[in-house]
Design a protein around this motif. Structure first.
Motif, PDB file in Angstrom:
ATOM      1  N   ALA A 123      -5.149  -3.402   2.530  1.00 33.44           N
ATOM      2  CA  ALA A 123      -6.269  -3.069   3.417  1.00 33.44           C
ATOM      3  C   ALA A 123      -5.891  -1.961   4.403  1.00 33.44           C
ATOM      4  O   ALA A 123      -6.737  -1.173   4.820  1.00 33.44           O
ATOM      5  N   ALA A 124      -4.613  -1.890   4.743  1.00 32.63           N
ATOM      6  CA  ALA A 124      -4.130  -0.867   5.674  1.00 32.63           C
ATOM      7  C   ALA A 124      -3.740   0.433   4.956  1.00 32.63           C
ATOM      8  O   ALA A 124      -3.299   1.385   5.595  1.00 32.63           O
ATOM      9  N   GLY A 125      -3.870   0.451   3.624  1.00 31.58           N
ATOM     10  CA  GLY A 125      -3.565   1.659   2.863  1.00 31.58           C
ATOM     11  C   GLY A 125      -2.092   1.897   2.603  1.00 31.58           C
ATOM     12  O   GLY A 125      -1.692   3.013   2.285  1.00 31.58           O
ATOM     13  N   GLU A 126      -1.250   0.851   2.695  1.00 38.06           N
ATOM     14  CA  GLU A 126       0.189   1.048   2.513  1.00 38.06           C
ATOM     15  C   GLU A 126       0.784   0.234   1.373  1.00 38.06           C
ATOM     16  O   GLU A 126       2.007   0.179   1.251  1.00 38.06           O
ATOM     17  N   LEU A 127      -0.049  -0.346   0.535  1.00 36.38           N
ATOM     18  CA  LEU A 127       0.498  -1.111  -0.576  1.00 36.38           C
ATOM     19  C   LEU A 127       1.274  -0.207  -1.533  1.00 36.38           C
ATOM     20  O   LEU A 127       2.329  -0.584  -2.044  1.00 36.38           O
ATOM     21  N   GLY A 128       0.794   1.008  -1.752  1.00 39.49           N
ATOM     22  CA  GLY A 128       1.497   1.962  -2.612  1.00 39.49           C
ATOM     23  C   GLY A 128       2.890   2.281  -2.081  1.00 39.49           C
ATOM     24  O   GLY A 128       3.860   2.347  -2.845  1.00 39.49           O
ATOM     25  N   THR A 132       6.567   1.490  -3.815  1.00 43.21           N
ATOM     26  CA  THR A 132       7.633   2.486  -3.961  1.00 43.21           C
ATOM     27  C   THR A 132       8.961   1.898  -3.489  1.00 43.21           C
ATOM     28  O   THR A 132       9.991   2.064  -4.153  1.00 43.21           O
ATOM     29  N   LEU A 133       8.954   1.201  -2.353  1.00 44.18           N
ATOM     30  CA  LEU A 133      10.177   0.571  -1.862  1.00 44.18           C
ATOM     31  C   LEU A 133      10.684  -0.448  -2.884  1.00 44.18           C
ATOM     32  O   LEU A 133      11.886  -0.519  -3.145  1.00 44.18           O
ATOM     33  N   GLN A 134       9.779  -1.218  -3.477  1.00 47.62           N
ATOM     34  CA  GLN A 134      10.186  -2.238  -4.450  1.00 47.62           C
ATOM     35  C   GLN A 134      10.878  -1.630  -5.675  1.00 47.62           C
ATOM     36  O   GLN A 134      11.684  -2.302  -6.315  1.00 47.62           O
ATOM     37  N   LYS A 135      10.573  -0.391  -5.993  1.00 48.26           N
ATOM     38  CA  LYS A 135      11.171   0.274  -7.165  1.00 48.26           C
ATOM     39  C   LYS A 135      12.525   0.900  -6.865  1.00 48.26           C
ATOM     40  O   LYS A 135      13.243   1.287  -7.785  1.00 48.26           O
ATOM     41  N   GLN A 136      12.886   1.020  -5.601  1.00 50.49           N
ATOM     42  CA  GLN A 136      14.164   1.627  -5.243  1.00 50.49           C
ATOM     43  C   GLN A 136      15.296   0.732  -5.743  1.00 50.49           C
ATOM     44  O   GLN A 136      15.215  -0.497  -5.658  1.00 50.49           O
ATOM     45  N   PRO A 137      16.368   1.327  -6.287  1.00 56.42           N
ATOM     46  CA  PRO A 137      17.461   0.533  -6.861  1.00 56.42           C
ATOM     47  C   PRO A 137      17.997  -0.547  -5.919  1.00 56.42           C
ATOM     48  O   PRO A 137      18.286  -1.663  -6.358  1.00 56.42           O
ATOM     49  N   ALA A 138      18.117  -0.252  -4.639  1.00 54.01           N
ATOM     50  CA  ALA A 138      18.677  -1.227  -3.700  1.00 54.01           C
ATOM     51  C   ALA A 138      17.760  -2.433  -3.498  1.00 54.01           C
ATOM     52  O   ALA A 138      18.228  -3.510  -3.108  1.00 54.01           O
ATOM     53  N   TRP A 139      16.472  -2.284  -3.776  1.00 54.69           N
ATOM     54  CA  TRP A 139      15.505  -3.357  -3.518  1.00 54.69           C
ATOM     55  C   TRP A 139      14.890  -3.933  -4.780  1.00 54.69           C
ATOM     56  O   TRP A 139      14.249  -4.988  -4.735  1.00 54.69           O
ATOM     57  N   ARG A 140      15.104  -3.290  -5.898  1.00 47.92           N
ATOM     58  CA  ARG A 140      14.557  -3.775  -7.176  1.00 47.92           C
ATOM     59  C   ARG A 140      15.110  -5.162  -7.479  1.00 47.92           C
ATOM     60  O   ARG A 140      16.302  -5.421  -7.368  1.00 47.92           O
ATOM     61  N   GLY A 141      14.234  -6.085  -7.822  1.00 44.78           N
ATOM     62  CA  GLY A 141      14.651  -7.422  -8.196  1.00 44.78           C
ATOM     63  C   GLY A 141      14.943  -8.360  -7.032  1.00 44.78           C
ATOM     64  O   GLY A 141      15.246  -9.532  -7.245  1.00 44.78           O
ATOM     65  N   ARG A 142      14.894  -7.856  -5.820  1.00 45.94           N
ATOM     66  CA  ARG A 142      15.125  -8.717  -4.653  1.00 45.94           C
ATOM     67  C   ARG A 142      13.871  -9.542  -4.383  1.00 45.94           C
ATOM     68  O   ARG A 142      12.760  -9.175  -4.793  1.00 45.94           O
ATOM     69  N   PRO A 143      13.982 -10.653  -3.676  1.00 40.73           N
ATOM     70  CA  PRO A 143      12.796 -11.458  -3.358  1.00 40.73           C
ATOM     71  C   PRO A 143      11.765 -10.626  -2.585  1.00 40.73           C
ATOM     72  O   PRO A 143      12.117  -9.816  -1.720  1.00 40.73           O
ATOM     73  N   VAL A 144      10.494 -10.855  -2.884  1.00 40.75           N
ATOM     74  CA  VAL A 144       9.411 -10.096  -2.250  1.00 40.75           C
ATOM     75  C   VAL A 144       9.460 -10.276  -0.729  1.00 40.75           C
ATOM     76  O   VAL A 144       9.233  -9.317   0.016  1.00 40.75           O
ATOM     77  N   HIS A 145       9.775 -11.461  -0.283  1.00 42.44           N
ATOM     78  CA  HIS A 145       9.869 -11.710   1.160  1.00 42.44           C
ATOM     79  C   HIS A 145      10.879 -10.747   1.801  1.00 42.44           C
ATOM     80  O   HIS A 145      10.601 -10.136   2.838  1.00 42.44           O
ATOM     81  N   ALA A 146      12.045 -10.612   1.200  1.00 39.31           N
ATOM     82  CA  ALA A 146      13.080  -9.709   1.723  1.00 39.31           C
ATOM     83  C   ALA A 146      12.604  -8.252   1.667  1.00 39.31           C
ATOM     84  O   ALA A 146      12.856  -7.477   2.598  1.00 39.31           O
ATOM     85  N   GLN A 147      11.923  -7.893   0.592  1.00 42.17           N
ATOM     86  CA  GLN A 147      11.390  -6.534   0.477  1.00 42.17           C
ATOM     87  C   GLN A 147      10.380  -6.253   1.584  1.00 42.17           C
ATOM     88  O   GLN A 147      10.375  -5.170   2.179  1.00 42.17           O
ATOM     89  N   LEU A 148       9.521  -7.220   1.853  1.00 38.51           N
ATOM     90  CA  LEU A 148       8.514  -7.042   2.901  1.00 38.51           C
ATOM     91  C   LEU A 148       9.166  -6.894   4.277  1.00 38.51           C
ATOM     92  O   LEU A 148       8.743  -6.050   5.076  1.00 38.51           O
ATOM     93  N   ARG A 149      10.185  -7.687   4.545  1.00 34.03           N
ATOM     94  CA  ARG A 149      10.884  -7.559   5.828  1.00 34.03           C
ATOM     95  C   ARG A 149      11.505  -6.177   5.964  1.00 34.03           C
ATOM     96  O   ARG A 149      11.447  -5.562   7.024  1.00 34.03           O
ATOM     97  N   ARG A 150      12.103  -5.693   4.904  1.00 34.37           N
ATOM     98  CA  ARG A 150      12.692  -4.348   4.934  1.00 34.37           C
ATOM     99  C   ARG A 150      11.626  -3.293   5.145  1.00 34.37           C
ATOM    100  O   ARG A 150      11.794  -2.354   5.909  1.00 34.37           O
ATOM    101  N   PHE A 151      10.502  -3.465   4.470  1.00 42.40           N
ATOM    102  CA  PHE A 151       9.401  -2.506   4.581  1.00 42.40           C
ATOM    103  C   PHE A 151       8.910  -2.417   6.031  1.00 42.40           C
ATOM    104  O   PHE A 151       8.609  -1.338   6.522  1.00 42.40           O
ATOM    105  N   MET A 152       8.858  -3.545   6.719  1.00 44.91           N
ATOM    106  CA  MET A 152       8.377  -3.552   8.106  1.00 44.91           C
ATOM    107  C   MET A 152       9.261  -2.705   9.013  1.00 44.91           C
ATOM    108  O   MET A 152       8.771  -2.100   9.962  1.00 44.91           O
ATOM    109  N   GLY A 153      10.545  -2.646   8.718  1.00 47.13           N
ATOM    110  CA  GLY A 153      11.456  -1.886   9.558  1.00 47.13           C
ATOM    111  C   GLY A 153      11.773  -0.497   9.053  1.00 47.13           C
ATOM    112  O   GLY A 153      12.600   0.203   9.627  1.00 47.13           O
ATOM    113  N   SER A 154      11.112  -0.060   7.974  1.00 47.21           N
ATOM    114  CA  SER A 154      11.492   1.207   7.352  1.00 47.21           C
ATOM    115  C   SER A 154      10.909   2.440   8.034  1.00 47.21           C
ATOM    116  O   SER A 154      11.421   3.532   7.852  1.00 47.21           O
TER     117      SER A 154
END
Length: 192
Positions: A123-128, A132-154
């Protein structure tokens, strides 16, 4: 002139935004209740703020919210100004200071659930950008919760933006424990 009877000490602006959004959803105007939320710019600044607002300063009622890793800073600061010794988490809560289990973002993401958080991002226009962060090698395959926390601080400002949006998206029964207890404490001090 603001009628300041209670000061809520929080680490940063994202904490302040979440508290204000939740209070607003409850139909509350904290400023009208005499509550001022002070974003300290980090937990290590608690000493200066306790000196200003605490028993040896303005002497207003105090409350607060911090991350688990900052709990010791808060406890030491409260002890230093004479509000207890050997403070446990239960003691902190009795004083009106509440601890997020990792941090505020973790609390909000867990409370909403990852699917709902992704809906807020969409809804905020940032799902894309998140995908992209989820596809990065360092974050690929990590739990979605951890990915979301990282995204908040990116990106600067993202925590502030989403703490408000996540708080607004919470159902009444989803409010994380530390935020629920803080708002209940502020209600009690309003009448007590």
């Amino acid at each position: 002139m603001i009628d300041m009877r209670t000061v809520v000490l929080v680490e940063g602006a994202s904490d302040e935004a979440a508290i204000l959004a939740l209070a607003e959803r409850q139909g509350r105007d904290l400023a009208a209740e005499g509550v001022s939320i002070v974003a300290m710019g980090g937990a290590t600044n608690i000493g200066a703020h306790l000196d200003e607002y605490g028993p040896h300063g303005l002497g207003v009622r105090l409350a607060g919210l911090c991350d688990a890793r900052e709990e010791a800073h808060f406890a030491r600061g409260l002890e230093r100004v004479g509000l207890g010794s050997g403070l446990t988490r239960g003691d902190l809560e009795a004083l009106g200071f509440f601890v997020c289990v990792a941090d505020l973002e973790d609390e909000l993401i867990r409370a909403l659930g990852t699917d709902a958080v992704e809906h807020v991002l969409d809804a905020a226009g940032e799902l894309g950008a998140f995908r992209t962060l989820q596809k990065q090698p360092a974050w690929r395959g990590r739990p979605v919760h951890a990915q979301l926390r990282r995204f908040m601080g990116s990106i600067g400002g993202r925590k502030l933006r989403y703490s408000r949006l996540f708080a607004q998206a919470l159902g009444p029964d989803q409010v994380p424990r530390p935020l629920h207890l803080l708002l209940a404490h502020l209600s009690a001090t309003r009448t007590g």
